[in-house]
Enzyme design. Structure first.
Site, PDB file in Angstrom:
ATOM      1  N   TYR A 115       0.811  -1.194   0.000  1.00  0.00           N
ATOM      2  CA  TYR A 115       0.000   0.000   0.000  1.00  0.00           C
ATOM      3  C   TYR A 115       0.853   1.255   0.000  1.00  0.00           C
ATOM      4  CZ  TYR A 115      -3.497   3.319   1.750  1.00  0.00           C
ATOM      5  OH  TYR A 115      -4.328   4.385   1.916  1.00  0.00           O
ATOM      6  N   GLY A 116       1.990   1.129   0.580  1.00  0.00           N
ATOM      7  CA  GLY A 116       2.871   2.293   0.667  1.00  0.00           C
ATOM      8  C   GLY A 116       3.626   2.250   1.969  1.00  0.00           C
ATOM      9  N   LYS A 117       4.077   3.403   2.393  1.00  0.00           N
ATOM     10  CA  LYS A 117       4.881   3.422   3.620  1.00  0.00           C
ATOM     11  C   LYS A 117       4.009   3.647   4.850  1.00  0.00           C
ATOM     12  CE  LYS A 117       9.488   4.289   2.259  1.00  0.00           C
ATOM     13  NZ  LYS A 117      10.692   5.134   2.321  1.00  0.00           N
ATOM     14  N   LYS A 147      -0.660   5.346   7.369  1.00  0.00           N
ATOM     15  CA  LYS A 147      -0.389   4.639   6.126  1.00  0.00           C
ATOM     16  C   LYS A 147      -0.522   5.619   4.984  1.00  0.00           C
ATOM     17  CE  LYS A 147      -1.276  -0.061   7.152  1.00  0.00           C
ATOM     18  NZ  LYS A 147      -1.709  -1.300   6.540  1.00  0.00           N
ATOM     19  N   ASP A 195      -7.939 -10.994   3.569  1.00  0.00           N
ATOM     20  CA  ASP A 195      -6.487 -11.114   3.601  1.00  0.00           C
ATOM     21  C   ASP A 195      -5.981 -11.349   5.016  1.00  0.00           C
ATOM     22  OD1 ASP A 195      -4.080 -11.366   2.358  1.00  0.00           O
ATOM     23  OD2 ASP A 195      -3.685  -9.223   2.197  1.00  0.00           O
TER      24      ASP A 195
END
Ligand SMILES: *[C@@H]1O[C@H](CO)[C@@H](O)[C@H](O)[C@H]1NC(C)=O
Ligand SMILES: *[C@@H]1O[C@H](CO)[C@@H](O)[C@H](O)[C@H]1NC(C)=O
Ligand SMILES: *[C@@H]1O[C@H](CO)[C@@H](O)[C@H](O)[C@H]1NC(C)=O
Ligand SMILES: *[C@@H]1O[C@H](CO)[C@@H](O)[C@H](O)[C@H]1NC(C)=O
Ligand SMILES: *[C@@H]1O[C@H](CO)[C@@H](O)[C@H](O)[C@H]1NC(C)=O
Length: 944
Positions: A629-631, A646, A742
Site C-alpha cells: 500500500y505504501g509506507k 499509512k 487477507d
C-alpha cells in the site's frame, strides 16, 4: 383457669415469633454470604432484614421467597449456601455472564422452588442430578450457559415441569428416557416445551421419548449431532405446533405418521441426511414454515401436494434434486411470501400465473435449469432470482433477476441530520443521539420471522416497555447480516428516553422484562453489549455467540456474496472510470488546514500539514515499515496519542469516491480486536489512513522471537482468540458485513498485553497489503492463506476468511510461513497428523520456541479446530463465532482466567428471549404463561 390457659398460649406465640426471627436471620446470613462471593455491586442490600426493600428480593411471611438479580454484572460463583433458603420459590440470576463455575448440588435443597431461571450466565460443569429433586419445579431455563456433560435423567422426576430450556450449551450424550429404574424426559407429561437445540447431543432421538401422553407443543432439537431416523412415535404427539430437527445428521426415512401433526406450523428438517422419497405432507394443513432443504431425498418432480398447504408462508426446498416445472398453482397460496428452491434441477418456464399471492416477496431459483420467465405486466414487489439458470447464463441477459445481488432488506433511512451525534453515539429512529441497549432477536418459531417489515414487532416491544414504565424512546430492529433463513435474526437497539444512556438499574429492568417475556414467546433475545455509555471504549462491540448455524448453500452466503460482490464490482467499475471525479468530501476544502468533518462521524480529517508535523516531516526515524500500500509512519498527535499513518503510494491510490467509501466503512467498525481508524488525510494528491498505533508489531514478527521472548502457548491461544473475535465481529456484526479477504500473520497486530488486533480490513482492492514475497492473484488474498474453494469458484464468502484463519492457526503452532521451500503447511500438517500419538505426532513441526515449560494443554483440540477451518468446502467450515467459542473453551482448560478479561466483550453475549406479538392469537405461545404471576423486580416486599 383462664390465666393458666393464656400463659402457654402466649408462650407458644412467642416461640413462633422467635422461630420466624431466626429463619429470617438465617436468610439474611445466606444472602450476605452470596453477595460476598459475588463481586458485583448489589444496590441497596443494607441493614439486616432482607425483607426491607432489598433489591431483587421478595418475601412472604418474613421469609425470602424470590430472588431476581438479572443482568447486574454479578461475577464469581454461586455458593452452595443458596440451598439454605428453604422457602425460595423463584430464583432468577439471568444475564450475569460473569457468574461462572458449576451450579452447586445444594440447589437440590430448594424443595419449594417452582421457577429456576439462569439464562445467559457463564455456568460450567454438569447440570447436577440433584435438580431432579425439585419436585415442584415448573419452569427450568438454563439456556445459553456453558453447561457440559449429559442431560440428567433425574429431570424426568419433575412431574410438574412445563418448560424445559437447556438450549445453547455444550451438553452431550443422548436424550435420556426412562428405563425400568432410571427416569427420563418421556415422563414429563405436562411439559409443553423441550428446547434442547444448539448443544452437542448425540445418539438417536429415542422413540420412547414421544407418546400420546405427551402434551408438548414445541420440540426444538436443532443444531445438535443427532443421528438415526425421526421416530415414528413423534406422530403421536398431536399437540405439537413447532418441530425443529434441522442441522443434525438424521438419516432414514421421514415417518408417515408426521402427517398426523395437523397443528404444526413450523417444520424444519433441513441440513440432515434424510433419504427415501420426498415426504408427502398432505394433511399438515397448519404448516406455515416448511424447510426440507439439503437432504438426500430421492430425485423427484415438483410435489403437487404443496399447493394444498393453504397456510404456507415460507417454503424452503433447496438442494433436493427437484426437477420438472413449478406449477403456478403454488404461487396462488394466499399468504405465500418466500419460496426458496435454489440448487435444484427445476426447468421450463417460470410463470407465477395471474392469481399469485399478494404477499409474495422472494422467489429464489438460483442454480436451476429455468429457460424462460413469463413476466407479468404489473410486477409486484417480488424479488425473483434466476442467476445460474440457462435463461441468464446462456443468453448473457443482464436483467435484475439474473443477479443475486442487492437483495434489498434495508430499512428506509430516517431523515435525521447524522452530523449531530458524537462519534460513539448512535442515532435513534427518532433522531436522538444516545447509547442504546443492544442485542439480537431471533425467532424460535420461524413463521414469525418477518424479515421485510419489522414494524409490528418494534411496536410490540415498545408497548411492553411502556407498560412497564421503562424510559424507552424507541426500538429499532434491523435484519442482521446472517442468513435470514438460517438465523431468523435481527439486531435490536433500544434507545433511552430523555437521557443518552440507560442507568444500570434500567438496563437490569430491560433484561428482566425481556427475560420474562421469553417465557411466552416465539423469540429468542441475545443481548449485545449494553454496557454502553459515554465512558465505555468498546461501545458497539457485539459478540453474540451463535452456534451451529452456518450451513451450506445457504442464502447467508448469497447475501454476503451479494453485498461483497456488488461492492467489489462497483469499486472496480468506478476505479476504471475517471479517477478525477468531484471531491466526495464536498465542502471540505482540502486546501484548508483545519476542516470540520461535517459528513463523517468518527474519523478525523487531518490536513497534510498536520500529518507532516506529527511525523516530523515523514522522517526516516518515523518510518516503521512498508507494504504494497505504501509506507507506514509513526506519528504523535497533539493529544499525545501515538498513531500509525499509512501513506498510499501512487499505484495504491483510489478514486476519491472509493476512498470515501473506505473511510465510511472503516469508521463504522469498532471492536477491541480490530485496529481502529483514528482519521485520514485526503489532500494534495495524498491519501493517508491514520490508525491507532499498536506497539508490539505484527504477529508475523512476534513468531520470529526466540525463546524467552517467544509467545507462550497460552499467549498463542489468546492471540488466536482475539483475532477470531475480531473476525467474528466483521462477519456477523459489521453492517454491511465485512469479509476481510487477507487474513495473515502480517495483518494481526499485538498490543502491549498481547491482545490481537486485526488490521487492514476493508474490501478495497488497493488497500490490501500486497507483500513482496507473496503473489496476489486476481482473486484477492495472499498465496498460502487463500481459500481453495474461493480460488476455484471465485465466489467469496466469509468462510474464505475462516480458511485463512485456519492457516494462521497452523502458523501459530509451527511459526512457519504457509508456503516454505515449496511445502504447503496445510498439506504437511494434514499428512503428518497421527491421532494415536501424543501431540498428534506433530513434534517435528511444532515451533521449538514455544518454551512453555512443557505441556501444550488443548493442543490437539487446537489442531482439530484448525483442520475444521481448513475443510475443502466452505460450507463444512465452522463460523468464526463457533471458532471463538472453541478457543474460549481451550483457554479455560489451560486455566487462563478468561472471565475478567472477556467480560467486556462477552458480557455482551447474553441471551434471552422475548415475546411474540401477543395479539397473534393463533400462535403457539400466545396463550401460555400470559399473565403468569411473574414477580415484579421492583415491587416492595409484601407486608409481613
Ligand atoms: C403439581 O401441580 C398440581 C396442580 O397445580 C398440584 O396440585 C400438585 O401439588 C403439584 N405437584 C407437585 C409435586 O408440586
Ligand atoms: C389443534 O389446534 C386446535 C386449535 O388451536 C385445538 O383446538 C386442537 O385441540 C389442537 N389439536 C390437538 C391435537 O392438540
Ligand atoms: C399424498 O398423500 C395424499 C393423502 O394421503 C394422497 O391423496 C396423494 O395422492 C399423495 N400424493 C402423492 C404425490 O403421493
Ligand atoms: C390457516 O390460517 C388461518 C388464518 O390464520 C386460520 O384461521 C386457520 O385455522 C389456519 N388453518 C389451519 C388448517 O391451521
Ligand atoms: C410495515 O407494516 C406496518 C404494519 O403492518 C405497515 O403500516 C407499514 O406500512 C409497513 N411498512 C412497510 C415499509 O411495508
Amino acid at each position: 383457669m383462664g390465666e393458666r390457659i393464656l400463659i402457654p398460649l402466649l408462650l407458644s406465640f412467642n416461640c413462633l415469633l422467635l422461630a420466624v426471627a431466626q429463619d429470617i436471620t438465617k436468610d439474611f446470613q445466606v444472602l450476605k454470604s452470596l453477595s460476598d462471593s459475588w463481586q458485583g455491586q448489589i444496590p441497596n442490600w443494607e441493614g439486616s432484614d432482607p425483607c426491607q426493600d432489598w433489591y431483587g428480593i421478595n418475601c412472604r411471611n418474613s421469609r425470602v421467597v424470590s430472588i431476581s438479580l438479572t443482568d447486574i454484572g454479578l461475577t464469581g460463583k454461586l455458593s452452595g449456601d443458596i440451598g439454605s433458603l428453604s422457602e425460595l420459590d423463584s430464583l432468577d440470576l439471568s444475564y450475569n455472564r460473569g457468574l461462572t463455575g458449576p451450579l452447586p448440588q445444594e440447589i437440590g435443597n430448594l424443595k419449594k422452588l417452582t421457577k429456576l431461571t439462569l439464562v445467559g450466565c457463564g455456568f460450567t460443569g454438569r447440570i447436577p442430578d440433584e435438580i431432579g429433586s425439585l419436585q415442584h419445579l415448573e419452569f427450568l431455563s438454563l439456556n445459553s450457559n456453558n453447561f457440559a456433560g449429559p442431560i440428567p435423567p433425574s429431570i424426568g422426576n419433575l412431574s410438574n415441569l412445563t418448560w424445559l430450556d437447556l438450549a445453547d450449551n455444550q451438553l452431550d450424550g443422548s436424550i435420556p428416557v426412562s428405563s425400568g429404574t432410571t427416569p427420563g424426559l418421556d415422563m414429563l407429561h405436562k411439559a409443553l416445551h423441550f428446547h434442547l437445540g444448539q448443544n452437542k447431543l448425540s445418539g438417536q432421538i429415542p422413540p420412547k421419548l414421544f407418546s400420546s401422553k405427551m402434551t408438548l407443543i414445541h420440540v426444538i432439537f436443532g443444531s445438535n449431532q443427532l443421528v438415526g431416523s425421526i421416530p415414528e412415535t413423534l406422530g403421536l404427539v398431536t399437540s405439537l405446533t413447532l418441530v425443529r430437527f434441522e442441522n443434525n445428521s438424521l438419516d432414514g426415512y421421514v415417518p408417515l405418521s408426521l402427517n398426523n401433526l395437523i397443528n404444526v406450523t413450523d417444520l424444519l428438517l433441513s441440513n440432515n441426511k434424510l433419504h427415501g422419497a420426498l415426504p408427502n405432507l398432505t394433511g399438515m394443513n397448519s404448516l406455515k414454515y416448511l424447510d426440507l432443504s439439503n437432504n438426500g431425498f430421492d430425485k423427484s418432480s415438483f410435489p403437487l401436494w404443496l399447493s394444498n398447504l393453504k397456510n404456507l408462508t415460507t417454503l424452503q426446498m433447496g438442494n433436493l434434486y427437484l426437477d420438472g416445472t413449478i406449477p403456478n398453482l403454488l404461487f396462488s397460496i394466499a399468504n405465500l411470501q418466500n419460496v426458496v428452491l435454489k440448487d435444484n434441477h427445476l426447468g421450463g418456464t417460470l410463470d407465477i400465473g395471474t392469481n399469485y399471492s399478494k404477499q409474495l416477496q422472494l422467489i429464489d431459483l438460483t442454480s436451476n435449469s429455468i429457460e424462460d420467465f413469463k413476466q407479468r405486466n404489473d410486477p409486484p414487489q417480488i424479488r425473483i432470482i434466476l442467476a445460474y439458470n440457462p435463461i441468464c447464463t446462456e443468453t448473457g441477459l443482464m436483467e435484475d433477476y439474473c443477479t443475486n445481488l442487492n437483495i434489498s432488506h434495508t430499512k428506509p433511512q430516517n431523515n435525521c441530520q447524522q452530523g449531530s451525534c458524537s462519534p460513539d453515539q448512535i442515532l435513534s429512529p427518532k433522531c436522538k443521539c444516545g447509547y442504546p441497549y443492544t442485542g439480537t432477536l431471533t425467532c424460535r418459531a420461524p413463521s414469525y420471522f418477518e424479515w421485510r417489515n419489522t414494524t409490528l414487532l418494534e411496536e410490540h416491544l415498545m408497548q411492553e416497555f411502556q407498560s412497564d414504565n421503562l424510559p424507552v424512546d424507541s426500538v429499532s430492529l434491523t435484519l442482521s447480516p446472517n442468513d435470514p433463513f438460517q438465523s431468523f435474526e435481527f439486531s435490536v437497539q433500544i434507545f433511552p428516553l430523555g437521557q443518552t444512556h440507560f442507568s444500570q438499574q434500567n438496563k437490569s429492568r430491560i433484561s428482566f422484562l425481556l427475560g420474562k417475556l421469553s417465557a411466552n414467546s416465539a423469540f429468542n433475545f441475545i443481548t449485545g453489549n449494553h454496557d454502553d455509555g459515554p465512558n465505555q471504549t468498546s461501545n458497539s462491540s457485539i459478540t453474540a455467540i451463535i452456534i451451529g448455524v452456518a450451513i451450506g448453500g445457504s442464502s447467508l452466503l448469497l447475501v454476503l456474496l451479494a453485498l461483497a460482490g456488488f461492492y467489489a464490482f462497483r469499486q472496480r467499475r468506478r476505479a476504471e472510470r475517471a479517477i478525477s471525479r468531484s471531491n466526495p468530501f464536498g465542502n471540505w476544502d482540502p486546501s484548508k488546514s483545519n476542516c470540520g468533518t461535517p459528513q463523517l462521524k468518527a474519523p478525523k480529517q487531518f490536513s497534510f500539514e498536520e500529518i507532516k508535523k506529527y511525523t516530523n516531516n515523514f522522517s526516516q526515524a518515523n518510518d516503521i515499515g512498508s507494504g504494497g500500500y505504501g509506507k507506514v509512519y509513526r506519528g504523535t498527535l497533539p493529544t499525545g496519542q501515538v498513531v500509525a499513518i499509512k501513506r498510499a503510494q501512487k499505484e495504491s491510490k483510489q478514486g476519491a469516491q472509493e476512498f470515501k467509501a473506505e473511510i465510511e466503512l472503516l469508521s463504522r467498525v469498532h471492536h477491541k480486536n480490530l485496529a481502529s481508524l483514528v482519521g485520514f488525510c485526503f489532500e494534495r494528491e495524498e491519501q493517508m489512513l491514520v490508525y491507532e498505533f499498536i506497539p508490539n508489531g505484527t504477529l508475523k514478527d512476534a513468531l520470529k522471537w526466540k525463546c524467552e521472548l517467544a509467545l507462550s502457548w497460552s499467549r498463542r491461544l489468546k492471540v488466536a482468540l482475539g483475532a477470531a473475535r475480531g473476525l467474528a465481529y466483521l462477519h456477523e456484526h459489521a453492517d454491511p458485513p465485512i469479509i476481510h479477504r487477507d487474513i495473515k500473520s502480517n495483518n494481526i497486530l499485538l498490543d502491549k498485553n498481547y491482545n490481537a488486533k486485526v488490521s487492514d480490513f476493508g474490501l478495497s482492492k488497493s488497500i490490501l497489503d500486497d507483500d513482496k514475497d507473496h503473489v496476489t492473484t486476481q482473486v484477492k488474498g495472499t498465496m498460502g492463506y487463500l481459500d481453495p474453494d474461493y480460488y476455484t469458484s471465485q465466489r467469496l464468502t466469509e468462510k474464505s476468511d475462516v480458511y485463512s484463519f485456519g492457516v494462521l492457526m497452523l502458523e501459530l503452532i509451527t511459526a512457519k510461513k504457509p508456503i516454505e521451500r515449496g511445502k504447503y503447511i496445510v498439506k504437511v500438517v494434514r499428512n503428518t497428523i497421527d491421532k494415536t500419538k501424543d501431540l498428534y505426532g506433530l513434534h517435528e513441526i511444532i515451533d521449538p520456541s514455544i518454551c512453555s515449560g512443557s505441556t501444550l494443554e488443548g493442543f490437539e483440540n487446537f489442531v482439530d479446530l484448525a483442520m475444521e477451518c481448513l475443510k475443502e468446502s466452505g460450507v463444512d467450515r465452522p463460523t468464526m463465532s463457533e471458532v471463538v467459542t472453541e478457543i474460549e473453551d481451550m483457554l479455560r482448560s489451560v486455566g487462563l482466567n478468561l472471565t475478567s478479561e472477556s467480560v467486556a466483550s462477552t458480557s455482551s453475549s447474553h441471551r434471552f428471549e422475548v415475546s411474540i406479538v401477543s395479539s397473534q392469537q393463533d400462535h403457539p405461545y400466545s396463550n401460555e404463561f400470559v399473565g403468569s404471576s411473574a414477580e415484579r423486580l421492583y415491587s416492595k416486599s409484601e407486608p409481613s
